[in-house]
Design an enzyme around this catalytic site. Structure first.
Site, PDB file in Angstrom:
ATOM      1  N   LYS A  87       0.677  -1.340   0.054  1.00 20.31           N
ATOM      2  CA  LYS A  87      -0.031  -0.151   0.145  1.00 20.31           C
ATOM      3  C   LYS A  87       0.833   1.267  -0.131  1.00 20.31           C
ATOM      4  O   LYS A  87       0.339   2.400  -0.605  1.00 20.31           O
ATOM      5  CB  LYS A  87      -1.059   0.120   1.098  1.00 20.31           C
ATOM      6  CG  LYS A  87      -1.959  -1.001   1.212  1.00 20.31           C
ATOM      7  CD  LYS A  87      -2.894  -0.792   2.393  1.00 20.31           C
ATOM      8  CE  LYS A  87      -4.170  -1.666   2.316  1.00 20.31           C
ATOM      9  NZ  LYS A  87      -4.814  -1.581   3.299  1.00 20.31           N
ATOM     10  N   ASP A 140      -9.784   3.069   2.108  1.00 19.87           N
ATOM     11  CA  ASP A 140      -9.745   2.602   3.256  1.00 19.87           C
ATOM     12  C   ASP A 140     -10.361   3.800   4.364  1.00 19.87           C
ATOM     13  O   ASP A 140     -11.150   3.260   5.343  1.00 19.87           O
ATOM     14  CB  ASP A 140      -8.647   2.206   4.008  1.00 19.87           C
ATOM     15  CG  ASP A 140      -7.869   0.992   3.647  1.00 19.87           C
ATOM     16  OD1 ASP A 140      -9.032   0.238   3.104  1.00 19.87           O
ATOM     17  OD2 ASP A 140      -6.709   0.516   3.517  1.00 19.87           O
TER      18      ASP A 140
HETATM   19  P1  NAP Z   1       0.666  -3.188   6.898  1.00 20.82           P
HETATM   20  O1  NAP Z   1       0.910  -1.775   5.998  1.00 20.82           O
HETATM   21  O2  NAP Z   1       1.511  -4.089   6.499  1.00 20.82           O
HETATM   22  O3  NAP Z   1       0.688  -2.915   8.404  1.00 20.82           O
HETATM   23  C1  NAP Z   1       0.712  -3.738   9.396  1.00 20.82           C
HETATM   24  C2  NAP Z   1       1.056  -3.210  10.665  1.00 20.82           C
HETATM   25  O4  NAP Z   1       1.019  -4.176  11.640  1.00 20.82           O
HETATM   26  C3  NAP Z   1       2.498  -2.552  10.901  1.00 20.82           C
HETATM   27  O5  NAP Z   1       2.148  -1.501  11.892  1.00 20.82           O
HETATM   28  C4  NAP Z   1       3.065  -3.629  11.809  1.00 20.82           C
HETATM   29  O6  NAP Z   1       4.169  -3.366  12.515  1.00 20.82           O
HETATM   30  C5  NAP Z   1       1.910  -4.527  12.703  1.00 20.82           C
HETATM   31  N1  NAP Z   1       2.256  -5.844  12.791  1.00 20.82           N
HETATM   32  C6  NAP Z   1       2.294  -6.695  12.184  1.00 20.82           C
HETATM   33  N2  NAP Z   1       2.584  -8.106  12.588  1.00 20.82           N
HETATM   34  C7  NAP Z   1       2.357  -7.756  13.991  1.00 20.82           C
HETATM   35  C8  NAP Z   1       2.558  -8.238  15.254  1.00 20.82           C
HETATM   36  N3  NAP Z   1       2.986  -9.727  15.081  1.00 20.82           N
HETATM   37  N4  NAP Z   1       2.705  -7.606  16.431  1.00 20.82           N
HETATM   38  C9  NAP Z   1       2.658  -6.495  16.339  1.00 20.82           C
HETATM   39  N5  NAP Z   1       2.332  -5.781  15.245  1.00 20.82           N
HETATM   40  C10 NAP Z   1       2.103  -6.166  14.048  1.00 20.82           C
HETATM   41  O7  NAP Z   1      -0.903  -3.555   7.057  1.00 20.82           O
HETATM   42  P2  NAP Z   1      -2.339  -2.911   6.605  1.00 20.82           P
HETATM   43  O8  NAP Z   1      -2.754  -2.813   5.161  1.00 20.82           O
HETATM   44  O9  NAP Z   1      -2.239  -1.462   7.430  1.00 20.82           O
HETATM   45  O10 NAP Z   1      -3.484  -3.850   7.215  1.00 20.82           O
HETATM   46  C11 NAP Z   1      -3.515  -4.099   8.583  1.00 20.82           C
HETATM   47  C12 NAP Z   1      -4.715  -5.053   9.064  1.00 20.82           C
HETATM   48  O11 NAP Z   1      -5.899  -4.450   8.556  1.00 20.82           O
HETATM   49  C13 NAP Z   1      -4.850  -6.356   8.220  1.00 20.82           C
HETATM   50  O12 NAP Z   1      -5.246  -7.245   9.177  1.00 20.82           O
HETATM   51  C14 NAP Z   1      -5.906  -5.905   7.094  1.00 20.82           C
HETATM   52  O13 NAP Z   1      -6.323  -7.189   6.753  1.00 20.82           O
HETATM   53  C15 NAP Z   1      -6.715  -5.130   7.856  1.00 20.82           C
HETATM   54  N6  NAP Z   1      -7.561  -4.371   6.741  1.00 20.82           N
HETATM   55  C16 NAP Z   1      -8.888  -4.235   6.629  1.00 20.82           C
HETATM   56  C17 NAP Z   1      -9.566  -3.910   5.888  1.00 20.82           C
HETATM   57  C18 NAP Z   1     -10.850  -3.899   5.794  1.00 20.82           C
HETATM   58  O14 NAP Z   1     -11.474  -3.495   4.600  1.00 20.82           O
HETATM   59  N7  NAP Z   1     -11.637  -4.515   6.906  1.00 20.82           N
HETATM   60  C19 NAP Z   1      -9.088  -2.674   4.969  1.00 20.82           C
HETATM   61  C20 NAP Z   1      -7.594  -2.517   5.246  1.00 20.82           C
HETATM   62  C21 NAP Z   1      -6.959  -3.469   6.022  1.00 20.82           C
HETATM   63  P3  NAP Z   1       5.533  -2.921  12.104  1.00 20.82           P
HETATM   64  O15 NAP Z   1       5.569  -1.601  11.648  1.00 20.82           O
HETATM   65  O16 NAP Z   1       6.411  -2.747  13.527  1.00 20.82           O
HETATM   66  O17 NAP Z   1       6.007  -4.002  11.196  1.00 20.82           O
END
Ligand code: NAP
Length: 492
Positions: free
Chosen positions: A71, A107
Site C-alpha cells: 500500500k 480505506d
Molecule cells: P501493513 O501496512 O502491513 O501494516 C501492518 C501493521 O501491523 C504494522 O504497523 C506492523 O508493525 C503491525 N504488525 C504486523 N504484525 C505484527 C505483530 N505480530 N505484532 C505487532 N504488530 C504487528 O498492513 P495494513 O494494510 O495496515 O493492514 C493491517 C490490517 O488491517 C490487516 O489485517 C488487514 O486485513 C486489515 N485491513 C482491513 C480492511 C477492511 O476492509 N476491513 C482494510 C484494510 C486493512 P511494524 O510496523 O512494526 O511491522
C-alpha cells in the site's frame, strides 16, 4: 472487450476480493469484469505496474486493489495521486487511465462508514490505534478529520509510528498526536480503540511478511499483542474496532467482549471500500443501489466467513490439486473460488490463464484462429498451470479442456478431477445473458437442442472425473461444501 482487474499482495490467497467483485458485477447485471487475485512480491511490483500500462487488444486493464505489503510502496510506481493518498502516503486502489496510473485510498471511506453505522462520533474523543501501517494511517486520517481531540498510536516499530504522526500532524493541527512502543507506556483513557495490525487474521503468520524486499519484516509469529492489557486503557463505554474481517470473530473482539466493551469487526469497512472501488472504476451508484448491494454483499460474505471457524480439511488434502470440469456456465469458477477460500489454497481459472498468456480475449482468439488456435493456447496454459498448482490449489477448467487426451492424462496424473454436472434446462437459464458472447454457443437454431448435442459430445470426457457433483438448484457455496464433504470422507 474484457475488462481486467486484480487484487495484488503477498500473501494473497486469503483475499475475498475476487468473490466480492464478481458478486457486485452479477448483482448489477454487468459481466464485463474479469477479476483475479495475483500474488505479487515486492521485487516484482515495478514490472507489474509497467505491464498495466501496456494495454493489449481485446483485454483492457481497469485497475487494481492493493493490499499488504504494497500500500505504501505502490506510490513510487504511480503517475497521479488522489488528495487523500498524498496526505496518507498509502493507496489501496489504482485506476488505469491509458498509460497513466492513478492511486486512491478507499480505506478512509470504509472506516468512516463503519463508525457512522455504529453511531460513534470522533469529535472531541481520545482514540488509540494499534499498528502504524496503511490501515492505521487511514484510521488516524479519518479520526483526525472528524475532529478527534487526541490520537495515540501504539506500534512495535517506533520509527514507522513516528513517521505516521509526522505526516498527519502536519495536516491536522487541532488534534494532539503521540506514539508509544509498549502498552505500559500508554497514558490515555481511550473512547475508541482500533486494531489495525494483521494479528488474528486468518492464516496470518508474521513470517509471511518476510519477503526479502520488506525491510520491516521481523520474522516473528503472529499473536504477539496482549489485547487485554490494551483494554485497561479504555473507558467503560469505549468501542473496540478490529479492522480484520476474516475471521469475523477475532481474538481482539473476543477479548474486548470479555472486557465488557462494545466490539465491532472489519466487515462493514471491507464492504464499503469495495463499493467505493467499484465507483472509482465504473462511476457513481445511486444511494439506494449502494444500500441494497451493501446488505446483500454482507450476507454473502458472512456465508463464506462462517467456514473460517470450522475444522479445516486436513492439510494433506489441500496439497493435492483439485480440478473442476463441466460444461460452460455450470459455475466452475464461482464454486472453485469459494472452495479455494474454504481450503485456504490458491485458485486458478484456466480461461483467465489463457487470456493472460495469449494477451487476447477468448472471442478474439476464436475469431483469428478458430477453435484449433484456442485449444493450442489452452494446452500451453495448462502446462504453465501444472507447474504453479503442484503445491496445491483449485483450478476451474474450461468446458472443453478435456477434449485433448493429453490434457486428460496430465490432469489425471496431477490431482483429483471433479465433474460439476447440470441439466440442459438449468444451463440454458444460466447462459441466457451471455449466449451471444460464447463462441461455441452462438449459432442459430433451437438453443436447448444445441446444448443437448454439445453436452452429449462432452459427457464421455467429463465421465473421467472420479466424482460427479450435481449443481442444479445449488449455490456455488453449497457446491464447494459438497466437495469438502467428499474430501473429508476420503481422509477419515
Ligand atoms: P501493513 O501496512 O502491513 O501494516 C501492518 C501493521 O501491523 C504494522 O504497523 C506492523 O508493525 C503491525 N504488525 C504486523 N504484525 C505484527 C505483530 N505480530 N505484532 C505487532 N504488530 C504487528 O498492513 P495494513 O494494510 O495496515 O493492514 C493491517 C490490517 O488491517 C490487516 O489485517 C488487514 O486485513 C486489515 N485491513 C482491513 C480492511 C477492511 O476492509 N476491513 C482494510 C484494510 C486493512 P511494524 O510496523 O512494526 O511491522
Amino acid at each position: 472487450m474484457n475488462l481486467l482487474a486484480a487484487v495484488i499482495g503477498h500473501p494473497i490467497s486469503h483475499s475475498l476480493s475476487p468473490q466480492v467483485f464478481s458478486f457486485i458485477g452479477e448483482s448489477l447485471g454487468d459481466n464485463r469484469l474479469r477479476y483475479e487475485a495475483l500474488d505479487v512480491e515486492s521485487q516484482q511490483l515495478e514490472n507489474f505496474c509497467q505491464r498495466l500500462r501496456k494495454q493489449s487488444e481485446g483485454a483492457q486493464w481497469l485497475g487494481l486493489n492493493v493490499t499488504i505489503p504494497h500500500k505504501e510502496s505502490i506510490l513510487f510506481h504511480l503517475d497521479e495521486l488522489a488528495p487523500e493518498v498524498q496526505a496518507l502516503g498509502a493507496a489501496n486502489v489504482v485506476k488505469v487511465m491509458g498509460e497513466r496510473l492513478r492511486g486512491y485510498n478507499t480505506d478512509v471511506a470504509g472506516i468512516e462508514a463503519t463508525l457512522e453505522k455504529v453511531g460513534f462520533v470522533c469529535h472531541g474523543k481520545t482514540i488509540l490505534v494499534v499498528g502504524a501501517g496503511g490501515a492505521a494511517r487511514a484510521t488516524v486520517y479519518a479520526c483526525a478529520k472528524a475532529g478527534a481531540q487526541r490520537i495515540v498510536v501504539i506500534n512495535r516499530g517506533v520509527q514507522r509510528a513516528q513517521k505516521l504522526l509526522d505526516d498527519l500532524s502536519a495536516v491536522f493541527k487541532s488534534t494532539e498526536f503521540s506514539s508509544v512502543a509498549t502498552v505500559a507506556s500508554i497514558d490515555a483513557m481511550a473512547d475508541l480503540v482500533v486494531q489495525a495490525t494483521p494479528v488474528g487474521m486468518v492464516h496470518y503468520d508474521d513470517r509471511m511478511n518476510g519477503d526479502r524486499a520488506n525491510p520491516r519484516s521481523t520474522g516473528r509469529a503472529s499473536g504477539s499483542i496482549d489485547f487485554s492489557e490494551i483494554f485497561r486503557h479504555c473507558s467503560r463505554q469505549a468501542l473496540a474496532l478490529d479492522l480484520i474481517y476474516r475471521p469475523e470473530e477475532t481474538l481482539f473482539l473476543q477479548e474486548a467482549q470479555r472486557a465488557s466493551l462494545r466490539a465491532v469487526g472489519g466487515l462493514t469497512m471491507f464492504v464499503s471500500q469495495a463499493l467505493a472501488t467499484w465507483q472509482i472504476w465504473f462511476g457513481p451508484l445511486s444511494a439506494r443501489t449502494k444500500e441494497v448491494l451493501a446488505n446483500d454483499l454482507t450476507a454473502y460474505l458472512r456465508d463464506i466467513l462462517r467456514f473460517d471457524s470450522v475444522t479445516p480439511v486436513p492439510r494433506a488434502d489441500c496439497h493435492r490439486p483439485i480440478f473442476l470440469c463441466g460444461f460452460m456456465g455450470v459455475g466452475k469458477s464461482a464454486a472453485g473460488r469459494i472452495l479455494s477460500q474454504k481450503l485456504a489454497c490458491p485458485f486458478f481459472d484456466l480461461d483467465a490463464l489463457i487470456v493472460e498468456l495469449a494477451g487476447k480475449s477468448i472471442p478474439q482468439i476464436f475469431s483469428e484462429g478458430g477453435e484449433i488456435e484456442f485449444r493450442r493456447w489452452e494446452s500451453q496454459a495448462l502446462q504453465d498451470l501444472l507447474r504453479r498448482i503442484s503445491a496445491g490449489g483449485v483450478c476451474a477448467l474450461g468446458g472443453g479442456a478435456l477434449i485433448s487426451p493429453e490434457n486428460r492424462r496430465l490432469i489425471g496424473q496431477a490431482g483429483d478431477l471433479f465433474y460439476l454436472k447440470a441439466s440442459p434446462e438449468s444451463l440454458l437459464e444460466r447462459l441466457a445473458s451471455e449466449w451471444e458472447e460464447r463462441p461455441l454457443l452462438n449459432t442459430s437454431g433451437d438453443r436447448i437442442t444445441h446444448l443437448q448435442n454439445l453436452l452429449r459430445a462432452r459427457e464421455p470426457q467429463y465421465a473421467e472425473a472420479s466424482v460427479q457433483i450435481q449443481t442444479d438448484k445449488k449455490s456455488p457455496s453449497e457446491v464447494a461444501d459438497g466437495i469438502i464433504k467428499i474430501l473429508r470422507s476420503k481422509v477419515s
